[in-house]
Write a protein that holds these residues in place. Structure first.
Motif, PDB file in Angstrom:
ATOM      1  N   ALA A  27       0.832  -1.202   0.000  1.00  0.00           N
ATOM      2  CA  ALA A  27       0.000   0.000   0.000  1.00  0.00           C
ATOM      3  C   ALA A  27       0.871   1.258   0.000  1.00  0.00           C
ATOM      4  O   ALA A  27       0.567   2.239  -0.690  1.00  0.00           O
ATOM      5  CB  ALA A  27      -0.932  -0.005   1.213  1.00  0.00           C
ATOM      6  N   LYS A  28       1.950   1.241   0.755  1.00  0.00           N
ATOM      7  CA  LYS A  28       2.872   2.381   0.754  1.00  0.00           C
ATOM      8  C   LYS A  28       3.500   2.572  -0.623  1.00  0.00           C
ATOM      9  O   LYS A  28       3.628   3.700  -1.110  1.00  0.00           O
ATOM     10  CB  LYS A  28       3.972   2.167   1.796  1.00  0.00           C
ATOM     11  N   GLN A  29       3.897   1.467  -1.222  1.00  0.00           N
ATOM     12  CA  GLN A  29       4.518   1.553  -2.543  1.00  0.00           C
ATOM     13  C   GLN A  29       3.547   2.123  -3.576  1.00  0.00           C
ATOM     14  O   GLN A  29       3.901   3.003  -4.366  1.00  0.00           O
ATOM     15  CB  GLN A  29       4.991   0.169  -2.978  1.00  0.00           C
ATOM     16  N   LEU A  30       2.310   1.628  -3.570  1.00  0.00           N
ATOM     17  CA  LEU A  30       1.314   2.110  -4.523  1.00  0.00           C
ATOM     18  C   LEU A  30       0.960   3.577  -4.274  1.00  0.00           C
ATOM     19  O   LEU A  30       0.772   4.348  -5.224  1.00  0.00           O
ATOM     20  CB  LEU A  30       0.055   1.236  -4.445  1.00  0.00           C
ATOM     21  N   ALA A  31       0.873   3.970  -2.998  1.00  0.00           N
ATOM     22  CA  ALA A  31       0.574   5.368  -2.680  1.00  0.00           C
ATOM     23  C   ALA A  31       1.694   6.284  -3.162  1.00  0.00           C
ATOM     24  O   ALA A  31       1.451   7.374  -3.696  1.00  0.00           O
ATOM     25  CB  ALA A  31       0.353   5.527  -1.175  1.00  0.00           C
ATOM     26  N   ALA A  32       2.938   5.845  -2.974  1.00  0.00           N
ATOM     27  CA  ALA A  32       4.066   6.648  -3.423  1.00  0.00           C
ATOM     28  C   ALA A  32       4.085   6.756  -4.942  1.00  0.00           C
ATOM     29  O   ALA A  32       4.377   7.816  -5.502  1.00  0.00           O
ATOM     30  CB  ALA A  32       5.378   6.036  -2.929  1.00  0.00           C
TER      31      ALA A  32
END
Length: 433
Positions: A206-211
């Protein structure tokens, strides 16, 4: 988000829910052991009912420390590491309870119950793993799917009190310590399932996709966002610049804290109240089993209602249901098994509604940069509230009566209503009720 990213998100979300469901079935069985016989074991070893609420207080305090630790570990290393370590610690604590009962060592019992509380905290923290990749409009439903799986183990656990007691007796272990044998095996297995199968980690993805989304919005022609799925990509300095959670997180925390105090206070003393009025261990197991089932089983319906009707209306519903539970418990004669069952079922349902609505408020008001850390901090407050409720419940009942304790718990939950009306008027929540 690209079509490929959306497909990846949906696939990992489905896999995450499957893994979390499997772990929660086992976690529910581990959780039910302490709830059902913790107070009875302490009463037996201490020889006094006035401190029978101490076990609940101890493993709830342990869960407070574990909630903080699991939240921090999850923020940095992901859900897989945080939840896996938390469940494993709970399993070791359960083994310690068995050892303390065999040795008849009260200090060892208290220390083991404190460590056992890590399983309780982790069991609750696992609900957040189901929301990391969930669409905004289905967050409460995702929470409910993660929670409802707990029902199977949570209902089975209390109803295995007598068979596990017989098994413990055959092994030379005090019968009341028998359920903790199940808790040890269940918690350790839950930790192993999460550690092995929760890949890719939903929070780190989720962090990767948000970034990646943020980079695409700010510079559409820029290259791919940096990989944020490794611990090295999330230095401690990032925590200092992480955005603060919205006001909805504080309202959600208030909902969960007040429902936790009311539920734990009444639930803790119910087994003592029942035994004092001639009910057997089988009846105690039935009542607590139905109560724990009511805490988790309505989750699928509750989650859908929270998503469709709103967080605030469902939080008000939680307060009303908990008040009804307190009134029924206060009015029920001590020898009335049916009314006690009704009171404890209402108590479980009210807690369920409050927890899911409050959790959804917290998730709505946070972002990946602060979510696990904030969630862990809020669960610390919930655990401390439960510890206070558990510790004070025995003293209140000893000084007054179970009826007064039940009525007080219901009235305490009713304090939610003015808080929630204030929240709606100020319109500071990110999701309208």
């Amino acid at each position: 988000m690209t079509q490929a990213g959306a497909l990846q998100r949906a696939q990992v979300q489905w896999r995450t829910l499957v893994v979390v469901v499997c772990s929660q079935i086992l976690g529910g069985a581990g959780l039910a052991a302490g709830v059902t016989v913790g107070a009875l074991l302490a009463q037996d070893m201490l020889g006094s009912a006035s401190l029978a609420g101490l076990p609940i207080a101890l493993f709830t305090l342990g869960s407070a420390l574990a909630a903080f630790t699991v939240g921090r570990l999850s923020q940095r290393w992901g859900r897989r590491i945080g939840l896996g370590i938390g469940f494993s610690a709970g399993g070791l604590g359960a083994l310690g309870v068995v050892a303390a009962a065999v040795a008849d060592q009260v200090p060892m019992l208290f220390l083991a119950l404190f460590i056992y509380g890590a399983g309780t905290a982790t069991n609750l923290q696992a609900r957040y793993a189901g929301t990391d990749l969930a669409p905004d409009s289905r967050r409460a439903t995702a929470i409910s799917i993660a929670m409802v799986a707990t029902t199977i183990g949570a209902v089975a656990g209390p109803n295995l009190v007598e068979p596990l007691g017989d098994l413990a007796r055959s092994l030379g272990i005090p019968p009341l310590a028998g359920p903790f044998l199940l808790a040890a095996a269940a918690y350790l297995a839950a930790g192993m399932i999460l550690f092995v199968f929760l890949r890719p980690d939903p929070f780190l993805l989720a962090k990767q996709l948000a970034a990646a989304d943020a980079a695409a919005e700010s510079s559409p022609e820029a290259g791919p966002a940096a990989d944020t799925t490794s611990p090295e990509a999330t230095p401690t300095a990032a925590a200092a610049t992480a955005p603060k959670p919205g006001n909805g997180a504080y309202i959600g925390a208030t909902v969960m804290v007040l429902t936790q105090i009311a539920m734990v206070a009444i639930m803790t003393m119910t087994p003592i109240h029942m035994l004092a009025h001639g009910h057997g261990l089988g009846s105690v197991g039935l009542v607590i089993g139905l109560h724990v089932g009511a805490m988790w089983l309505p989750s699928l319906v509750t989650g859908v209602l929270v998503d469709k009707l709103g967080r605030i209306p469902m939080s008000v519903a939680a307060a009303v249901i908990l008040l009804a539970a307190g009134l029924v418990g206060a009015a029920a004669p001590g020898d009335s098994l049916g009314l006690l069952i009704l009171a404890l079922i209402l108590l479980g349902v009210g807690w369920n509604v409050g927890l899911i609505a409050g959790t959804a408020l917290v998730v709505d008001a946070t972002v990946p940069e602060n979510r696990p850390r904030t969630q862990g901090g809020i669960d610390v407050l919930i655990a401390l509230a439960g510890a206070g409720g558990g510790a004070m419940s025995g003293m209140v009942m000893a000084a007054t009566s179970f009826a007064s304790l039940s009525l007080g718990g219901g009235l305490l939950a009713l304090l939610l209503v003015p808080v929630l009306f204030w929240a709606r008027r100020t319109r500071t929540l990110t999701t309208a009720g």
